[in-house]
Enzyme design. Structure first.
Site, PDB file in Angstrom:
ATOM      1  N   LYS A   1       0.810  -1.227   0.000  1.00  0.00           N
ATOM      2  CA  LYS A   1       0.000   0.000   0.000  1.00  0.00           C
ATOM      3  C   LYS A   1       0.842   1.275   0.000  1.00  0.00           C
ATOM      4  CE  LYS A   1      -0.497   0.235   5.005  1.00  0.00           C
ATOM      5  NZ  LYS A   1      -1.008  -0.528   6.118  1.00  0.00           N
TER       6      LYS A   1
ATOM      7  N   ARG B   1      -7.067  -0.686  17.403  1.00  0.00           N
ATOM      8  CA  ARG B   1      -7.578  -0.492  16.045  1.00  0.00           C
ATOM      9  C   ARG B   1      -8.491  -1.675  15.783  1.00  0.00           C
ATOM     10  NH1 ARG B   1      -3.856   0.669  10.789  1.00  0.00           N
ATOM     11  NH2 ARG B   1      -4.156  -1.559  10.438  1.00  0.00           N
TER      12      ARG B   1
END
Ligand SMILES: *Cc1c(COP(=O)(O)O)cnc(C)c1O
Length: 354
Positions: free
Chosen positions: A36, A131
């Site tokens: 990414k 998260r």
């Protein structure tokens, strides 16, 4: 030649991938290469596979689609827990995904049924970074729901650290993951293939020799792409000179170091701060926030100081640069992770394999 450009040294990224894979292998750990940071540039993805990564992970299906279309082999893992709206594309494009919500896995199961496919998932466990991930006391309930999804194979557990909460990997939080995995194995009645202990920052535990044996996978982007790990520190056995951002000088002039006139806010709503150093030689680069945030750039030549930037201009103090800069000169910067990501994302920045 077009500027600004992100110059990517494929051979150095290959070196980092090979090195990280061999270090991990000594500890019985496989590596997912995470693409990414460079928006899944196909050449970088290929270098990761060539370097020995067993799969490619990206947070965006659009990136995975782009790799597939470029003929990159995979297998592919979606590493951001899936959006319900992308499940159809997910089962077409990726072999695996990281998941945390049982209802999402049920949607994956349904999509697989409709398409006659199967999909593999790694269940994320939150060991404290806050998260994504199931809470460790939810394992039983989640596992029994996932057990009913006949076309979804739970192949492992994983965790993410050092992102939202900045929690560092430790033998203790790895053990929480291992315990959750053990409970999954009991309820599912099978061994899990993958215990994925985190990202590039997990290399720290390998170096210290404190990574529990059961952890057998890491998902790494930053270490391979930029040679950095825990807290963005350089990893000494990796290369950091993997990429440069290059931009062209469009103005060079001697100007005062403090603006003239009453000052308000700058282009981004902040009050500008200046130190009076008298008249200085300044250069403007055709590189702005639409290309890259200048805070994450380090000049690769001495005598350059970053002063300010707006959408399209980067202002430098170049008084001490030798030789004196002129219009058309090209300056190179080392990107941090955020600068790499922004440059890779910006359609104004040319991506070049060097
Ligand atoms: C981005 C990401 C990684 C890779 O992190 P690096 O710091 O680049 O190694 C791994 N896992 C997940 C879930 C991610 O989102």
């Amino acid at each position: 030649m077009a500027f600004p450009r992100l110059c990517i040294h494929r051979d150095r990224i290959l070196y980092n991938a090979q090195t990280v894979v061999s270090v991990a292998k000594k500890h019985g750990i496989s590596v997912f290469g995470v693409t990414k940071g460079v928006c899944a540039h196909p050449e970088v993805a290929r270098a990761m596979l060539e370097g020995g990564c067993v799969a490619l992970g990206d947070s965006r299906l659009a990136n995975i689609r782009q790799m597939r279309e470029a003929g990159v082999k995979g297998p592919f893992v979606l590493i951001r827990i899936p959006m319900p709206s992308e499940i159809d594309a997910l089962v077409d494009l990726a072999e695996m995904s990281l998941v945390s919500m049982p209802e999402t896995v049920e949607l994956i199961d349904e999509a697989c049924k409709a398409k006659g496919k199967t999909h593999r998932v790694i269940v994320m466990v939150d060991v404290g970074d806050l998260r994504e991930g199931i809470w460790p006391d939810e394992v039983e309930q989640v596992a029994s729901r996932l057990k009913k999804c006949a076309r979804v194979e739970v192949i492992g557990v994983g965790t993410n650290l050092g992102c939202t909460g900045g929690v560092m990997p430790s033998p203790e939080n790895m053990r929480t993951l291992i315990e959750a995995g053990g409970e999954f194995e009991r309820i599912l009645g099978k061994k899990l293939e993958i215990y994925s202990g985190g990202s590039s920052n997990g290399l720290d535990l390998l170096e210290k020799g404190t990574m529990p044996e059961k952890i057998n996978n890491l998902r790494m982007g930053a270490a391979i792409l930029l040679g950095i790990g825990l807290n963005d520190h350089d990893i000494p056995y990796l290369r950091q000179d993997t990429m440069e951002i290059q931009a062209e000088v469009v103005e060079v002039r001697r100007k005062p170091s403090v603006p003239i006139g009453e000052t308000g806010l700058d282009a981004f709503g902040h009050p500008p701060v200046f130190v009076d150093r008298g008249i200085r030689l300044r250069a403007i680069l055709a590189l702005g926030r639409q290309d890259v945030p200048f805070e994450a750039l380090t000049p690769l030549e001495p005598g350059i100081e970053l002063l300010a930037s707006s959408s399209d201009h980067l202002i430098l103090d170049v008084e001490d640069h030798k030789p004196t800069l002129k219009v058309g000169d090209v300056l190179s910067f080392k990107p941090g992770y955020g600068a790499m990501l922004a440059a890779a994302t910006s359609s104004y920045v040319e991506k070049v394999i060097c």
